[in-house]
Enzyme design. Sequence first.
Site, PDB file in Angstrom:
ATOM      1  CD  GLN A 198      -5.902  10.003  12.156  1.00 44.67           C
ATOM      2  OE1 GLN A 198      -6.863  10.778  11.664  1.00 44.67           O
ATOM      3  NE2 GLN A 198      -6.076   8.830  12.522  1.00 44.67           N
ATOM      4  CB  ALA A 239     -13.471  15.581  13.099  1.00 46.46           C
ATOM      5  CG  HIS A 240     -10.319  12.266  11.454  1.00 45.46           C
ATOM      6  ND1 HIS A 240      -9.611  11.072  11.800  1.00 45.46           N
ATOM      7  CD2 HIS A 240     -11.688  11.769  11.945  1.00 45.46           C
ATOM      8  CE1 HIS A 240     -10.508  10.353  12.694  1.00 45.46           C
ATOM      9  NE2 HIS A 240     -11.893  10.720  12.562  1.00 45.46           N
ATOM     10  CG  ASN A 241     -10.863  11.197   6.831  1.00 47.37           C
ATOM     11  OD1 ASN A 241     -10.372  10.583   8.018  1.00 47.37           O
ATOM     12  ND2 ASN A 241     -10.386  10.821   5.684  1.00 47.37           N
ATOM     13  CB  SER A 259     -16.106  10.120   8.012  1.00 49.47           C
ATOM     14  OG  SER A 259     -14.763   9.636   8.145  1.00 49.47           O
TER      15      SER A 259
END
Length: 348
Positions: A198, A239-241, A259
């Site tokens: 990441q 969470a990521h993005n 995302s």
Amino acid sequence: MEFTAQQIAEMAGGRVEGNPGAVVNDFCKIEEGRQGAITFLSNPKYMHYLYETKASVVIINEDLQLEQPVEPTLIRVKNAYECVARLLQLYDSMKPKKSGIHPLAFIDPKATVGSDCYIGAFAVISEGAVIGDGCQIYAHTYIGEGVTVGQGCILYPHVTIYHGCKVGNRVILHAGSVIGADGFGFAPSADGYDKIPQIGIVTIEDDVEIGANTCVDRSTMGSTIVRKGVKLDNLVQIAHNTDIGSHTVMSAQVGVAGSTKVGQWCMFGGQVGISGHITIGDHVVLGAQSGAPSSLESNQTLIGTPPQEQMPFFRQLALIRKLPEMKKQISQLMKEIQELKKTNQTNE
């Protein structure tokens, strides 16, 4: 600090009913009213406390109709709840702030710390980090390499900000919150799961407040973004993005998968779950424990999984409660139908 009812009314743009010289020096809940304290009434469910409270001053809405005389002095304003919020902010701003750098704090020689900052014991500010003016950084907080923190931020004990992340101005991070831990990225392989590095960051814009033990994960590439004015409760997972739109609020235990783009001015109740790779529009309200498996359009108030309008959802709940009795009735009807069939066959 002491204020009269008249002084408070002038600050709040309200008008006094009763003794304008009534003095208060503290806040209290209306059901726990006491002499020398100020409270408020905005929820009609608490109306009966207005006639019982011992508080010296009560802030109420200007259109509230009294059913009987009251003992405390009243201050009528357009919106009692908003008025109290502003008064509490003023009260909090008057409290003395900590200053100085504790001798047990560690600040890397290549870090930059602005003026009028407080750095608590065992706080760590790593190489290349930049801290803006007027920040309050409490004990055991860790600020990683290359992190930037804007002006007037408050970082409570045990906050962790991983390397490279960016925090705007006037941001509040409560105890134990983690900004920039790795996103949950793994690729299945014959031997198990290969970790996907990441390499992105987290960007937190101005005037954001993040609750205790809430986590905002760094992106795989680019940045996870929490935009201006967002308020996250305790134990929220971002969470990521993901991209959380400005002024959106989330209650405890909300989870937003990777995302996903969330619009502006959304409101998510406790334990709402948002799937990954979807878009939530602006001004979307989701009731507690709702789940969104797919994208949602703007300007909706929904509840349930998948989310739906409130009245159909509540009608379904009402029917669910009746299912045991309905099952008995259907079984009885089926039995009667079978008996009628047998009778008809015999008559034929």
